[in-house]
Write an enzyme that holds these catalytic residues in place. Structure first.
Site, mmCIF file in Angstrom:
data_model
loop_
_atom_site.group_PDB
_atom_site.id
_atom_site.type_symbol
_atom_site.label_atom_id
_atom_site.label_comp_id
_atom_site.label_asym_id
_atom_site.label_seq_id
_atom_site.Cartn_x
_atom_site.Cartn_y
_atom_site.Cartn_z
ATOM 1 N N GLY A 50 5.745 14.007 13.003
ATOM 2 C CA GLY A 50 5.048 14.109 11.719
ATOM 3 C C GLY A 50 5.224 15.481 11.127
ATOM 4 N N CYS A 77 7.686 14.784 19.526
ATOM 5 C CA CYS A 77 7.636 15.872 18.535
ATOM 6 C C CYS A 77 6.175 16.184 18.178
ATOM 7 C CB CYS A 77 8.484 15.484 17.328
ATOM 8 S SG CYS A 77 8.908 16.897 16.320
ATOM 9 N N TYR A 78 5.735 15.918 16.939
ATOM 10 C CA TYR A 78 4.321 16.180 16.620
ATOM 11 C C TYR A 78 3.407 15.453 17.599
ATOM 12 C CZ TYR A 78 -0.111 16.432 14.126
ATOM 13 O OH TYR A 78 -1.422 16.661 13.800
ATOM 14 N N HIS A 164 13.859 13.713 19.670
ATOM 15 C CA HIS A 164 13.645 12.333 19.202
ATOM 16 C C HIS A 164 14.519 11.335 19.969
ATOM 17 C CE1 HIS A 164 11.096 13.178 15.689
ATOM 18 N NE2 HIS A 164 11.684 14.366 15.755
ATOM 19 N N GLU A 166 14.388 8.193 19.696
ATOM 20 C CA GLU A 166 14.586 6.971 18.895
ATOM 21 C C GLU A 166 15.820 7.038 17.998
ATOM 22 O OE1 GLU A 166 12.384 9.307 18.510
ATOM 23 O OE2 GLU A 166 11.611 9.520 16.477
ATOM 24 N N ASP A 221 16.890 -12.396 3.616
ATOM 25 C CA ASP A 221 15.539 -12.729 4.077
ATOM 26 C C ASP A 221 15.081 -14.088 3.554
ATOM 27 O OD1 ASP A 221 15.636 -10.205 5.145
ATOM 28 O OD2 ASP A 221 14.626 -9.282 3.441
ATOM 29 N N LYS A 363 14.714 -6.176 9.391
ATOM 30 C CA LYS A 363 15.832 -6.922 8.818
ATOM 31 C C LYS A 363 16.831 -7.379 9.888
ATOM 32 C CE LYS A 363 18.154 -7.216 4.569
ATOM 33 N NZ LYS A 363 17.060 -7.573 3.698
#
Ligand code: XMP
Length: 507
Positions: A50, A77-78, A164, A166, A221, A363
């Site tokens: 963040g 991180c944050y 990170h 991710e 979608d 998605k």
């Protein structure tokens, strides 16, 4: 269903954390740090990064109910800093930011890094860092700029990472997240079959023997949704597609034909081209165009729906990123850059109940579902196409002539991308129309005509995007075809701006 909860402190990568967990077949949800859902089936928490500083009064904190639950926590991180701070450690800002690639070196054994090498390439993006650990914690990894790049409290199963895991730039990031999942003792049930079963159950329970109306755009979608619902509802599903005259070449016909041939679903195609184009006459401002297209769409759809008065439900292909964005907490809520056109106003006006079976899916999960029910790649692999269509790809006034030229140019570009196996590498590619005159020579004649632009980007989340590195010869070939075949176009340009600072669409 058991899950890992991703607590959002406003990082641009928060959604990515949830996607990574789901790639590893663990169901995950995202919630704002200040609006927690019920925690009964939560088996672990990941605290996102963040923009704030964790030791300043009034900044986001970890809700005590999370800390009281005795479940594993991974702070990123944050998330790591605020965990350290609330557990009694300290965090400092030395005015130096660390951004980009870094190498961390493991100092102590940790289950988070099991089966990984001692040195790892990771992605950092932070200003603050943890400078002293709370009691019961130990440093697991260090980097040049962070003496505490990873920590753990093995008894509580609390972990912190300054980098990170991710993002794909962190090479072993997925393995680290997988190791955290193992600590959480959470079921890995998030498979295509489970998703389809969850959706079928929801539709059965809600709709029972009612009828459902679906506004089909032809995008991935809504097309996958039509196919999934058709399996459950059969003739009780009514699909309406409005052709606003701003679709790609042969788009409406292709969608109608594809759904009829591939799954036997009949789509009611409404031709409203003249109505949209006459309402848009003389309008140049992008936001005004969007609003007119959205409003006219609702009017046309409402009129059509009068033919189906016994309908109770309106189905929409809303996906999870839309849900998270509209529910984001005040601190993390992104500024509205563009007002996206959707059919959001319809359910209340038409007194319909809303059915959004994909509201928990990303998605790529919608695409996986499409694959699992055997939809052809030409449907599920399509690039996204905005609701206002060519209306926001023709800069300035929209005229029929400009629409025609743009449709042809776009068709040439997309056909060539497919022919050269470049379509699937791009996340979104399209042509746009620039109504500025430039001089050219065609044969022996001087021409003074408008310009076509080409844009192709690569992205996973459409929040940031890189320009596709298309071969020069390819772009030149497409340009030659457009100038020769479309007529009334003097030159072609390629947009080389990433997002940010540009957006993906031109308007
Ligand atoms: P931008 O231009 O904001 O686009 O970088 C990000 C993604 O959103 C799509 N987009 C829209 N989709 N209605 C839509 O349904 C809209 O008004 C709209 N504007 C942008 C865009 O095509 C890209 O995929």
């Amino acid at each position: 269903m058991e899950k890992i909860l991703v607590v959002d402190f406003g990082s641009q990568y928060t959604q990515l954390i949830a996607r990574r967990l789901r790639e590893l077949k663990v169901y995950s949800e995202v919630c704002p740090w200040d609006e927690l859902p019920a925690l009964d089936e939560v088996q672990g928490f990941i605290l996102s990064g963040g923009p704030e500083t964790s030791n300043i009064e009034g900044n986001p904190t970890i809700n005590e109910s999370i800390l009281n639950l005795n479940k594993p926590i991974l702070g990123i991180c944050y998330g790591m800093q605020v965990l350290a701070f609330q557990e009694g450690g300290s965090v400092e800002n030395e005015g130096k930011k660390e951004f980009g690639y870094a190498q961390v070196s493991l100092q102590n054994k940790s289950s988070l890094f099991s089966n990984l090498d001692k040195n790892l390439d990771v992605w950092m993006s932070h200003g603050d860092k943890v400078t002293s650990l709370p009691d019961g914690y130990e440093t697991v990894a260090v980097s040049d700029n962070s003496p505490i790049a990873a920590f753990e409290n093995s008894e509580k199963k609390y972990f912190g990472l300054q980098f990170h895991p991710e993002v794909t730039h962190t090479k072993k990031g997925l393995e680290i997240i997988d190791n955290f999942i193992k600590e959480c003792d959470v079921e890995r049930r998030w498979t295509e079959e489970d998703i389809l079963k969850t959706i079928a159950d929801e539709v059965d329970t809600k709709v029972q023997d009612g009828k459902v109306l679906l506004a089909l755009s032809g995008g991935v979608d809504s097309t996958v949704l039509a196919s999934v619902l058709y399996k459950s509802l059969g003739e009780r599903l009514i699909c309406v597609m409005v052709d606003h005259g701003l679709l790609r070449k042969n788009e409406a016909q292709n969608v109608v034909q594809n759904l009829a041939e591939k799954i036997g679903l009949e789509v009611n195609l409404v031709n409203a081209q003249d109505r949209f184009l006459s309402t848009l006459k003389g309008i140049k401002d992008p936001e005004e165009k969007r609003k007119i297209i959205g409003k006219t769409f609702i009017e046309v759809f409402e009129e059509q729906a009068k033919n189906y008065e016994d309908i109770v439900w309106l189905a929409q292909g809303t996906i999870y990123p839309d849900v998270i964005e509209s529910a984001g907490n005040s601190k993390s809520k992104a500024k509205v850059i563009k007002s996206h056109h959707n059919v959001g106003g319809l359910p209340e006006r038409m007194n319909l109940k809303l059915l959004e079976p994909f509201r928990m899916l990303f998605k790529d999960e919608v695409r996986k579902i499409g694959k699992a029910i055997d939809l052809p790649n030409e449907i599920i692999g399509r690039h996204p196409f905005p609701g206002p269509g060519l209306g926001i790809r023709i800069i300035g006034e929209i005229t029929e002539e400009r629409c025609e030229k743009l449709r042809e140019a776009d068709h040439i570009f997309l056909t060539e991308l497919k022919k050269h196996d470049l379509y699937d590498q791009a996340s979104q590619a399209y042509a746009f129309y620039l109504p500025i005159k430039s001089v050219g020579v065609v044969g022996d004649n001087r021409i003074y005509a408008d310009v076509i632009g080409l844009r192709s980007v690569e992205t996973t989340d459409f929040m940031t995007a890189n320009v596709s590195n298309l071969p020069n010869e390819f772009i030149q070939h497409v340009s030659t075809r457009i100038v020769n075949e479309v007529g009334g176009i003097s030159r072609v340009v390629y947009d080389v701006t990433s997002k940010p600072p540009a957006t993906i669409e031109w308007e």
